[in-house]
Design a protein around this motif. Sequence first.
Motif, PDB file in Angstrom:
ATOM      1  N   LEU A   1       0.727  -1.260  -0.004  1.00  7.35           N
ATOM      2  CA  LEU A   1      -0.048   0.045  -0.188  1.00  7.35           C
ATOM      3  C   LEU A   1       0.791   1.449   0.113  1.00  7.35           C
ATOM      4  O   LEU A   1       0.498   2.217  -0.734  1.00  7.35           O
ATOM      5  CB  LEU A   1      -0.819  -0.021   1.105  1.00  7.35           C
ATOM      6  N   SER A   2       1.904   1.198   0.708  1.00  3.18           N
ATOM      7  CA  SER A   2       2.737   2.344   0.652  1.00  3.18           C
ATOM      8  C   SER A   2       3.651   2.500  -0.784  1.00  3.18           C
ATOM      9  O   SER A   2       3.909   3.627  -1.128  1.00  3.18           O
ATOM     10  CB  SER A   2       3.800   2.375   1.805  1.00  3.18           C
ATOM     11  N   ILE A   3       3.953   1.438  -1.306  1.00  2.00           N
ATOM     12  CA  ILE A   3       4.515   1.304  -2.490  1.00  2.00           C
ATOM     13  C   ILE A   3       3.407   2.114  -3.702  1.00  2.00           C
ATOM     14  O   ILE A   3       3.863   2.879  -4.439  1.00  2.00           O
ATOM     15  CB  ILE A   3       4.980   0.128  -3.106  1.00  2.00           C
ATOM     16  N   LEU A   4       2.322   1.735  -3.324  1.00  2.50           N
ATOM     17  CA  LEU A   4       1.187   2.065  -4.272  1.00  2.50           C
ATOM     18  C   LEU A   4       1.071   3.457  -4.213  1.00  2.50           C
ATOM     19  O   LEU A   4       1.055   4.542  -5.305  1.00  2.50           O
ATOM     20  CB  LEU A   4       0.055   1.339  -4.010  1.00  2.50           C
ATOM     21  N   SER A   5       1.101   4.056  -3.152  1.00  4.44           N
ATOM     22  CA  SER A   5       1.148   5.484  -2.635  1.00  4.44           C
ATOM     23  C   SER A   5       2.102   6.279  -3.310  1.00  4.44           C
ATOM     24  O   SER A   5       1.920   7.205  -3.837  1.00  4.44           O
ATOM     25  CB  SER A   5       0.787   5.645  -1.176  1.00  4.44           C
TER      26      SER A   5
END
Length: 107
Positions: free
Chosen positions: A49-53
């Motif tokens: 999720l942080s990589i997606l952000s």
Amino acid sequence: MSLTDDPDLQPILFDLFLSMYLVTVLGNLLIILAVSSDSHLHTPMYFFLSILSFVDICFISTTAPKMIVDIQTQSGVISYVGCLTRMSLYAIFVCMDDMILTVMAYD
């Protein structure tokens, strides 16, 4: 080619696109900060999720700043190299976005 030639609409469009860009960047930065600061969120799903952000920040930063500057300066000129660079980055970040979402779906 601009969105509108009406000079009365250009400040509204500038404010609209600038606020959408800032909300997107700040929201994604808050997600990254929340995931990195809370040890309970150090799981693979929140890592992706942080990589997606981060990818979303990069994705929006390939097109929105140029559009905001073009609205402010009333210029729509872009060089061939600049266009090619933006389109390549756009395609890369779309593919990364799809890949991360696919991985998250199977997590």
